[in-house]
Scaffold this active site. Sequence first.
Site, PDB file in Angstrom:
ATOM      1  N   GLU A  34      -5.517  16.209  -4.538  1.00 43.78           N
ATOM      2  CA  GLU A  34      -6.273  16.557  -3.323  1.00 43.78           C
ATOM      3  C   GLU A  34      -5.816  17.866  -2.694  1.00 43.78           C
ATOM      4  O   GLU A  34      -6.591  18.533  -2.011  1.00 43.78           O
ATOM      5  CB  GLU A  34      -6.188  15.431  -2.295  1.00 43.78           C
ATOM      6  N   PHE A  54      -4.282  -1.263   3.816  1.00 40.69           N
ATOM      7  CA  PHE A  54      -4.058  -0.557   2.560  1.00 40.69           C
ATOM      8  C   PHE A  54      -4.693   0.845   2.621  1.00 40.69           C
ATOM      9  O   PHE A  54      -5.841   0.990   3.008  1.00 40.69           O
ATOM     10  CB  PHE A  54      -4.663  -1.350   1.391  1.00 40.69           C
ATOM     11  N   GLN A  55      -3.931   1.819   2.229  1.00 43.07           N
ATOM     12  CA  GLN A  55      -4.354   3.229   2.244  1.00 43.07           C
ATOM     13  C   GLN A  55      -4.838   3.681   3.625  1.00 43.07           C
ATOM     14  O   GLN A  55      -5.761   4.469   3.744  1.00 43.07           O
ATOM     15  CB  GLN A  55      -5.414   3.514   1.173  1.00 43.07           C
ATOM     16  N   LYS A  63     -14.899   3.392   6.654  1.00 45.70           N
ATOM     17  CA  LYS A  63     -15.801   2.877   5.626  1.00 45.70           C
ATOM     18  C   LYS A  63     -17.015   2.153   6.225  1.00 45.70           C
ATOM     19  O   LYS A  63     -18.127   2.304   5.739  1.00 45.70           O
ATOM     20  CB  LYS A  63     -15.020   1.927   4.710  1.00 45.70           C
ATOM     21  N   MET A  96      11.719  35.477  -4.953  1.00 47.60           N
ATOM     22  CA  MET A  96      11.901  35.986  -3.597  1.00 47.60           C
ATOM     23  C   MET A  96      13.169  35.400  -2.980  1.00 47.60           C
ATOM     24  O   MET A  96      13.928  36.104  -2.312  1.00 47.60           O
ATOM     25  CB  MET A  96      10.678  35.661  -2.734  1.00 47.60           C
TER      26      MET A  96
END
Lengths: 563, 165
Positions: free
Chosen positions: A48, A110-111, A160, A477
């Site tokens: 993602e 959940f999630q 949802k 760097m």
Amino acid sequence: MTGAQMIVEALKREGVEVIFGYPGGAVIDIYDELYKTPEIKHVLVRHEQGAAHAADGYARSTGKVGVCLVTSGPGATNTVTGIATAYMDSIPVVILTGQVPTKLIGNDAFQEVDITGITRPCTKHNFLVKRTEDLPWVLKAAFHIARTGRPGPVLVDLPKDVQQGKAEFHWPEEIRLRSYQPVYDPHPRQVERAYRLLESSTRPVVLVGGGVIASGAHEELLELAERLHLPVTMTLMGLGGFPGTHPQSLGMLGMHGTYYANMAVANSDLILAVGARFDDRVTGKVDAFAPMAKIIHIDIDPTSIQKNVRVDVPIVGDCKRALEKLLQIVKEVGRPEKIWREQFKDWWEQIEIWKKRYPLTYKQDTEYIKPQFVIEKLYELTRGEAIVATEVGQNQMWTAQYYKFDRPRTLITSGGLGTMGFGFPAAIGAQMGNPGKLVIDVAGDGSIQMNIQEMATAMEQGLPIKVIILNNGYLGMVRQWQELFYERRYSAVKFQVLPDFVKLAEAYGALGLRATRPEEVEPVLKQALESDRLTLVDIHIAPEEGVFPMVPAGRATTEMILV
Amino acid sequence: MAEKKHTLSVLVENTPGALARIAGLFSGRGFNIDSLCVAETLDPTLSHLTLVTRGDELIIEQIIKQLRRLIDVYKVVDVTEEEEFVEREMALIKVRAEKETRAEVLRMCDIFRCKVVDVSPRTYTIEVTGPQSKLQAVIELLKPIGIKEIVRTGLIAMKREKKSV
């Protein structure tokens, strides 16, 4: 209409052509609608974070709003680095995240994660939609907020049950938010004051920031600079806002800016800053920044003005409109060009002396490939016409110094946040938004590995991106700082294991090329540029090459380490 | 530059998260909040927030601009910059009131026009309203007697209407 249908309908009405995303349980209804909507192209990423950066790269290269769609919980948190990157550089992105059903919010379901809470400090605004009927208005507002004023990322959290619920679809054609009214038109009196300062100055410098690109003010800027014969320097985000090949360009200023840009700013008596925010990488030690200069500051965001440096003439407004207004005054007053030239003649002579004394340069080598040489070759072979994304670190600074960006939206780089792993997914977004154009990602061996999984995405979409890895086997760097300021204690910067990038490319079905000697650079780059598919070029560069000039952090910008 | 106390009057959309945005802005940017007071306005879609903060001129300018930048913030006024304004705070003070001090506490209430809102055999609970200087005076005088608990509302402020002659 279901909520999911309304979301997709809203995206269509906003003219969204492509979405970068990754499905999951909490957005499956939206994905079901996308399945039936061929006019919106969905790019399936592999992580993602890649989706957020790709949406960002799409936005930076096209000027349109980038859109990213992910599921709840880890899907949402994985976008956070991408959101913060877009926020720091004022890039318009809309992030749609799934959320657990409203009745489960707060339950540690959940999630579930409080993504509006997490992203509050790194979004321009965010919404948690609680009712299906609010969807059209919220989505319209999200796009409106993302693209207007000082642009930025806006996140919309979509439970949802809101996606599954039904309501009538009322699309607001116009949206007016009483609490959000960005000021576009500059105050005329302030612009007049700015003009008078220009007229009375003898050592002016124009400082161009990313705001010039965001507002499309590059033409007005060029006209003003040419008419008044003003020297122009750019921040990293401003590169491309003024032609890098223009004789009046001093290149980039700041920590890795040119000697002459930093000297000019330090000795100037007037700075006309356009859409720049005086970041610490630009000012160095603030107390020692341009001590003799009066400052005119044009910015659409009032908070940028007077934040880091004192400003004499603040101009709140859109850069383009402010420059238009300034040009109008220039024309009305009608001072002949000759007089402007005469006024700044001594100043230009001084600048030319600085330019001659320390031009941007590096030592050629017959054994090792110099990274600056690679970028110069790349510039030559592409005639400066590519869209170039970069990762972060030395690769980014060498690109900024040696690829002369002439046009806006051709350098895609993470300036404010400095996000390693940004360049490659951003290049995917840029190539999606610019099919047919040459898109290059200049990478380091460290940062390319931070989102290398997106090679599969690029292959799947058939994107012929060229990834040029400046491979020194170091986190270069950090190594450079350790060399200069930590007595060469190279702590955790040497990779003991690096993948074989050529084989890795081949494993993904891409073309892999390698150059280890200076004479191989040109033929290998040519071969890469002729390739019609994703190509990874592993270029083994001088391992301890540094980026110079360099202003040590916290020092005055005149205290440069020169090669 | 000298640090100064400023009272900011903020009108903000009455939406969930608006207060969190403001609080987050202060903590995220390292600004101070001395007190914060929020309630609905006559228009139920707007909340009114009185915020007391401190800083030099540049910091206060940044705080006001950063507040205005929040999408949910409708209006910000630096009340301290107005020519005249009224400031009030309320405190509930539970003070020890034993036999020998009960009369003394009541006398003090009388002088400062406080109200006794709760009485128990060993305590009085006093309501005091006024500018912060008055609250401070009452607290200082009651301290030796014995303050058991104190709850303050934080400051609220309003600009005075111009008086026409």
